[in-house]
Design a protein around this motif. Structure first.
Motif, PDB file in Angstrom:
ATOM      1  N   ARG A  96       0.674  -1.307   0.209  1.00 51.06           N
ATOM      2  CA  ARG A  96      -0.076  -0.079   0.043  1.00 51.06           C
ATOM      3  C   ARG A  96       0.850   1.267   0.041  1.00 51.06           C
ATOM      4  O   ARG A  96       0.391   2.358  -0.338  1.00 51.06           O
ATOM      5  CB  ARG A  96      -0.760   0.064   1.255  1.00 51.06           C
ATOM      6  CG  ARG A  96      -2.161  -0.837   1.053  1.00 51.06           C
ATOM      7  CD  ARG A  96      -3.376  -0.492   1.810  1.00 51.06           C
ATOM      8  NE  ARG A  96      -3.061  -0.717   3.341  1.00 51.06           N
ATOM      9  CZ  ARG A  96      -3.219  -1.890   4.091  1.00 51.06           C
ATOM     10  NH1 ARG A  96      -3.748  -2.810   3.481  1.00 51.06           N
ATOM     11  NH2 ARG A  96      -3.000  -1.834   5.176  1.00 51.06           N
ATOM     12  N   ARG A  97       1.963   1.088   0.390  1.00 51.96           N
ATOM     13  CA  ARG A  97       3.167   2.270   0.456  1.00 51.96           C
ATOM     14  C   ARG A  97       3.984   2.541  -0.653  1.00 51.96           C
ATOM     15  O   ARG A  97       4.800   3.387  -0.755  1.00 51.96           O
ATOM     16  CB  ARG A  97       3.758   2.145   1.715  1.00 51.96           C
ATOM     17  CG  ARG A  97       3.124   2.225   2.840  1.00 51.96           C
ATOM     18  CD  ARG A  97       4.028   1.568   4.249  1.00 51.96           C
ATOM     19  NE  ARG A  97       5.042   2.644   4.450  1.00 51.96           N
ATOM     20  CZ  ARG A  97       5.196   3.395   5.162  1.00 51.96           C
ATOM     21  NH1 ARG A  97       4.154   3.889   5.967  1.00 51.96           N
ATOM     22  NH2 ARG A  97       6.341   3.975   5.592  1.00 51.96           N
ATOM     23  N   GLU A  98       4.097   1.433  -1.673  1.00 52.36           N
ATOM     24  CA  GLU A  98       4.844   1.445  -2.724  1.00 52.36           C
ATOM     25  C   GLU A  98       4.558   2.450  -3.894  1.00 52.36           C
ATOM     26  O   GLU A  98       3.271   2.598  -3.997  1.00 52.36           O
ATOM     27  CB  GLU A  98       5.041  -0.094  -3.349  1.00 52.36           C
ATOM     28  CG  GLU A  98       3.847  -0.436  -4.054  1.00 52.36           C
ATOM     29  CD  GLU A  98       4.163  -1.871  -4.412  1.00 52.36           C
ATOM     30  OE1 GLU A  98       5.231  -2.383  -4.450  1.00 52.36           O
ATOM     31  OE2 GLU A  98       3.074  -2.298  -5.053  1.00 52.36           O
ATOM     32  N   SER A  99       5.512   2.836  -4.647  1.00 52.27           N
ATOM     33  CA  SER A  99       5.223   3.921  -5.712  1.00 52.27           C
ATOM     34  C   SER A  99       5.012   3.061  -6.775  1.00 52.27           C
ATOM     35  O   SER A  99       4.788   1.791  -6.773  1.00 52.27           O
ATOM     36  CB  SER A  99       6.514   4.542  -5.859  1.00 52.27           C
ATOM     37  OG  SER A  99       7.424   3.572  -6.521  1.00 52.27           O
ATOM     38  N   VAL A 100       4.408   3.750  -7.832  1.00 53.90           N
ATOM     39  CA  VAL A 100       3.832   2.882  -8.989  1.00 53.90           C
ATOM     40  C   VAL A 100       5.166   2.118  -9.738  1.00 53.90           C
ATOM     41  O   VAL A 100       5.006   0.962 -10.263  1.00 53.90           O
ATOM     42  CB  VAL A 100       3.445   4.042 -10.344  1.00 53.90           C
ATOM     43  CG1 VAL A 100       3.128   3.417 -11.499  1.00 53.90           C
ATOM     44  CG2 VAL A 100       2.231   4.696  -9.605  1.00 53.90           C
ATOM     45  N   GLN A 101       6.169   2.851  -9.740  1.00 52.20           N
ATOM     46  CA  GLN A 101       7.478   2.153 -10.265  1.00 52.20           C
ATOM     47  C   GLN A 101       7.952   1.072  -9.449  1.00 52.20           C
ATOM     48  O   GLN A 101       8.125   0.087 -10.114  1.00 52.20           O
ATOM     49  CB  GLN A 101       8.710   3.107 -10.081  1.00 52.20           C
ATOM     50  CG  GLN A 101      10.110   2.382 -10.655  1.00 52.20           C
ATOM     51  CD  GLN A 101      11.218   3.381 -11.102  1.00 52.20           C
ATOM     52  OE1 GLN A 101      11.088   4.080 -12.107  1.00 52.20           O
ATOM     53  NE2 GLN A 101      12.108   3.491 -10.031  1.00 52.20           N
ATOM     54  N   GLN A 161       8.096  -2.658 -11.206  1.00 47.79           N
ATOM     55  CA  GLN A 161       9.180  -3.405 -10.961  1.00 47.79           C
ATOM     56  C   GLN A 161       8.745  -4.930 -10.280  1.00 47.79           C
ATOM     57  O   GLN A 161       9.432  -6.030 -10.763  1.00 47.79           O
ATOM     58  CB  GLN A 161      10.185  -2.856 -10.499  1.00 47.79           C
ATOM     59  CG  GLN A 161      10.764  -1.943 -11.191  1.00 47.79           C
ATOM     60  CD  GLN A 161      11.925  -0.940 -10.707  1.00 47.79           C
ATOM     61  OE1 GLN A 161      12.222  -0.914  -9.446  1.00 47.79           O
ATOM     62  NE2 GLN A 161      12.720  -0.241 -11.339  1.00 47.79           N
ATOM     63  N   ARG A 162       7.859  -4.906  -9.228  1.00 47.75           N
ATOM     64  CA  ARG A 162       7.754  -6.085  -8.541  1.00 47.75           C
ATOM     65  C   ARG A 162       6.766  -7.072  -9.226  1.00 47.75           C
ATOM     66  O   ARG A 162       6.979  -8.125  -9.247  1.00 47.75           O
ATOM     67  CB  ARG A 162       7.083  -5.722  -7.199  1.00 47.75           C
ATOM     68  CG  ARG A 162       6.634  -6.840  -6.231  1.00 47.75           C
ATOM     69  CD  ARG A 162       6.116  -6.514  -5.060  1.00 47.75           C
ATOM     70  NE  ARG A 162       5.067  -5.525  -5.042  1.00 47.75           N
ATOM     71  CZ  ARG A 162       3.766  -6.144  -5.144  1.00 47.75           C
ATOM     72  NH1 ARG A 162       3.519  -7.278  -5.525  1.00 47.75           N
ATOM     73  NH2 ARG A 162       2.583  -5.220  -5.553  1.00 47.75           N
ATOM     74  N   THR A 163       5.818  -6.192  -9.929  1.00 45.15           N
ATOM     75  CA  THR A 163       4.809  -7.347 -10.688  1.00 45.15           C
ATOM     76  C   THR A 163       5.232  -7.912 -11.933  1.00 45.15           C
ATOM     77  O   THR A 163       4.972  -8.967 -12.452  1.00 45.15           O
ATOM     78  CB  THR A 163       3.527  -6.796 -10.657  1.00 45.15           C
ATOM     79  OG1 THR A 163       3.776  -5.660 -11.381  1.00 45.15           O
ATOM     80  CG2 THR A 163       2.953  -6.323  -9.326  1.00 45.15           C
ATOM     81  N   GLN A 164       5.967  -7.224 -12.587  1.00 47.66           N
ATOM     82  CA  GLN A 164       6.572  -7.469 -13.933  1.00 47.66           C
ATOM     83  C   GLN A 164       7.930  -8.063 -13.832  1.00 47.66           C
ATOM     84  O   GLN A 164       8.461  -8.223 -15.194  1.00 47.66           O
ATOM     85  CB  GLN A 164       6.393  -6.339 -14.892  1.00 47.66           C
ATOM     86  CG  GLN A 164       5.088  -5.690 -14.972  1.00 47.66           C
ATOM     87  CD  GLN A 164       4.873  -4.533 -16.026  1.00 47.66           C
ATOM     88  OE1 GLN A 164       5.887  -4.305 -16.735  1.00 47.66           O
ATOM     89  NE2 GLN A 164       4.003  -3.829 -15.926  1.00 47.66           N
ATOM     90  N   GLU A 200       3.911   9.678 -13.221  1.00 51.12           N
ATOM     91  CA  GLU A 200       3.228   9.008 -12.022  1.00 51.12           C
ATOM     92  C   GLU A 200       4.069   7.905 -11.846  1.00 51.12           C
ATOM     93  O   GLU A 200       3.635   7.136 -10.621  1.00 51.12           O
ATOM     94  CB  GLU A 200       1.913   8.413 -13.008  1.00 51.12           C
ATOM     95  CG  GLU A 200       2.683   7.464 -14.398  1.00 51.12           C
ATOM     96  CD  GLU A 200       1.438   6.792 -15.038  1.00 51.12           C
ATOM     97  OE1 GLU A 200       0.589   6.052 -14.536  1.00 51.12           O
ATOM     98  OE2 GLU A 200       1.154   7.314 -16.058  1.00 51.12           O
ATOM     99  N   SER A 201       5.207   7.576 -12.308  1.00 50.26           N
ATOM    100  CA  SER A 201       6.222   6.455 -11.740  1.00 50.26           C
ATOM    101  C   SER A 201       6.623   6.727 -10.303  1.00 50.26           C
ATOM    102  O   SER A 201       6.683   5.853  -9.656  1.00 50.26           O
ATOM    103  CB  SER A 201       7.391   6.382 -12.769  1.00 50.26           C
ATOM    104  OG  SER A 201       8.309   7.624 -12.466  1.00 50.26           O
ATOM    105  N   GLN A 202       6.656   7.823  -9.740  1.00 50.70           N
ATOM    106  CA  GLN A 202       6.949   8.069  -8.396  1.00 50.70           C
ATOM    107  C   GLN A 202       6.257   8.345  -7.532  1.00 50.70           C
ATOM    108  O   GLN A 202       6.129   8.897  -6.523  1.00 50.70           O
ATOM    109  CB  GLN A 202       8.222   9.091  -8.276  1.00 50.70           C
ATOM    110  CG  GLN A 202       9.572   8.824  -9.169  1.00 50.70           C
ATOM    111  CD  GLN A 202       9.997   7.649  -8.273  1.00 50.70           C
ATOM    112  OE1 GLN A 202      10.194   7.383  -7.385  1.00 50.70           O
ATOM    113  NE2 GLN A 202      10.730   6.906  -9.442  1.00 50.70           N
ATOM    114  N   ILE A 213       6.939  -1.421 -18.801  1.00 44.22           N
ATOM    115  CA  ILE A 213       8.263  -1.242 -18.359  1.00 44.22           C
ATOM    116  C   ILE A 213       8.799  -0.600 -19.370  1.00 44.22           C
ATOM    117  O   ILE A 213       9.831   0.443 -19.023  1.00 44.22           O
ATOM    118  CB  ILE A 213       8.748  -2.521 -18.041  1.00 44.22           C
ATOM    119  CG1 ILE A 213       9.907  -2.084 -17.098  1.00 44.22           C
ATOM    120  CG2 ILE A 213       9.035  -3.511 -19.090  1.00 44.22           C
ATOM    121  CD1 ILE A 213       9.830  -1.518 -15.541  1.00 44.22           C
ATOM    122  N   ASN A 214       8.505  -0.697 -20.524  1.00 39.55           N
ATOM    123  CA  ASN A 214       9.370   0.039 -21.766  1.00 39.55           C
ATOM    124  C   ASN A 214       8.717   1.146 -22.582  1.00 39.55           C
ATOM    125  O   ASN A 214       9.080   1.562 -23.442  1.00 39.55           O
ATOM    126  CB  ASN A 214       9.769  -1.090 -22.779  1.00 39.55           C
ATOM    127  CG  ASN A 214      10.794  -2.162 -22.166  1.00 39.55           C
ATOM    128  OD1 ASN A 214      11.878  -1.662 -21.431  1.00 39.55           O
ATOM    129  ND2 ASN A 214      10.504  -3.196 -22.323  1.00 39.55           N
TER     130      ASN A 214
END
Length: 467
Positions: A153-158, A162-165, A245-247, A412-413
């Motif tokens: 719940r605290r993680e950024s979009v990036q 990175q975690r899911t992909q 939005e990445s951050q 990611i790309n």
């Protein structure tokens, strides 16, 4: 001379607000505009001017979840966003400047001089009494909480991508480099000005916002403009927009707290804020500040008019005690009042809650009168339709527009073109040349004496702007 139309009449007739705007200025207003531009140009030319300090950067990742609070509705900088940055900035800030900022950050008071916190505290143990501290409801520390879920719940979009992909590649592949070859830790007044003023189609439009906000007092308008640029530099808004939005906070993006989904009757973009999805105990005010700044900055790109106005709809349906969040409200009001003047077209509050009515009675006295005049309370869809055509109004708000918010997670790309540093350099040089040409034309316009020369200089500015 005809009386100006009321706000509602503008929407009924679909006539945009033009009084005090580009293309509809009186001679006196034009003179005020020239005076303010002269102060801006004089500041460009100062050799003893201190650079604007960058007090917060996205690289300080720990600041995303640090809660620094807002104590008043005064002209309060929303920086620094972490205790580490606060200590650094205070040690680097002259004592006189700290005293000046302290004076501006004094606690908000009611019209009779009673501090806002006292007034809330007197609400006792009722519905609003628990808010007397003005702090967020603390997150649960129950051992039953899933630590992994809390972290997600605290993680950024990036972080999420990175975690899911299963990638380590950043969503934005190129490092941030400030425009105009500025160093990472400072911005000049000139660079900060042009980056902000070129958000609209006409730099005059951005400058005029401060004149209207300060009732055409040139010195007060310049002071507000300068303070805004200091704040923008301090927040490193250019860096926030570069990373986009990445951050931002994945939980906030996915929840659909705020999004643009339609346009109003004056063709301004409409941002819907769904208050029911916001719970103070589940969010960081620092992350929300960043999110709101990103949304407002983005709105300037969506606005079709030269003035970058937007309409806000606060959807209070399903509003409960858990959604009461004075910090969020104060943050948004502070942003719109002090750092984005004259950006708000109209604020529609879609509400049928007695709970919110009590909260509104506490908040209303502290809202800038110019902002309060644009706030409309709507009990149902009929109260929204005068401002947003029913066919453009989402179904959730009683309209007929089929719309369901869904956050599309970036690939990611998808930003790989940002790796082309050479192409970016060409674009930035072109942009810099255009700014230089417009600034030269503006200097000629300011020094022109006769009306004929002034008109010619004005045409030169228009040509430089269109280029």
């Amino acid at each position: 001379m005809e009386a100006p139309l009321s706000l509602l009449e503008h929407y009924k007739t679909k006539q945009p607000v033009t009084c005090g705007h580009v293309g509809a200025l009186t001679k006196e207003e034009t003179d005020k505009l020239r005076q303010l531009w002269q102060l801006v140009i004089d500041e460009f030319d100062r050799t003893d001017s201190e650079p604007l300090r960058v007090l917060f950067r996205l690289s300080d990742s720990d600041a995303l979840y640090e809660d620094d609070g807002l104590t008043s509705l005064s002209f309060e900088p929303l920086v620094p966003l972490s205790s580490k940055d606060r200590a650094q900035s205070e040690s680097a800030t002259p004592e006189s400047e700290l005293q000046s900022e302290s004076a501006m950050q004094s606690e908000s008071t009611t019209p009779n001089g009673t501090p806002l916190s006292n007034r809330i505290a007197r609400a006792g143990s009722g519905l609003l009494g628990w808010m007397s501290s003005g702090r967020s409801t603390p997150a649960s520390t129950s051992p039953d909480d899933d630590a992994a879920a809390q972290q997600r719940r605290r993680e950024s979009v990036q972080d999420h991508v990175q975690r899911t992909q299963h990638h380590t590649t950043p969503l934005v592949p190129a490092p941030f480099v400030p425009l105009f070859k500025q160093p990472e830790q400072t911005r000049t007044f000139r660079s900060a000005f042009w980056q902000a003023a070129t958000q609209t189609r006409n730099a005059d439009s951005w400058v005029l916002r401060f004149l209207r906000a300060r009732k055409w007092d040139v010195c007060a308008a310049f002071a507000m403009l300068r303070k805004t640029l200091e704040w923008r530099a301090g927040q490193a808004l250019d860096e926030i927009m570069f990373y986009g939005e990445s951050q931002l906070h994945m939980h906030t993006m996915k929840s659909g707290l705020a999004f643009a989904c339609t346009r109003d009757r004056l063709n301004n973009p409409v941002f819907v804020i769904r208050v029911r999805v916001n719970m103070a105990r589940e969010r960081s005010i620092a992350a929300i500040k960043r999110f709101l700044c990103w949304q407002i900055e983005t709105s300037q790109l969506l606005a079709s008019g030269v003035d970058g106005r937007v309409t806000l709809v606060f959807d209070m349906s399903g509003f409960t005690r858990d959604n009461i969040d004075l910090q969020l409200v104060r943050t948004l009001i502070t942003l719109l009042t002090n750092y984005y003047p004259e950006t708000l077209g109209v604020m529609l509050i879609y509400v049928n809650s007695l709970l919110f009515s009590g909260l509104w009675a506490l908040i209303a006295p502290f809202i800038d009168p110019n902002v309060k005049a644009k706030i409309i309370l709507a009990r149902n869809a009929s109260g929204l339709v005068p401002f947003i055509d029913r066919k453009c109004l989402p179904v959730d708000l009683g309209g007929s527009k089929a719309f369901k918010y869904e956050y599309v997670v970036p690939e990611i790309n998808e930003n790989s073109c940002m790796s082309d540093v050479k192409a970016r350099g060409v674009v930035e040089r072109t942009f810099g040349d255009a700014v230089d040409a417009y600034e030269r034309a503006t200097r000629t316009w300011l020094t022109s004496k006769s009306d004929d020369v002034s008109v010619d200089a004005g045409h030169e500015r228009d040509s430089a702007r269109e280029a």
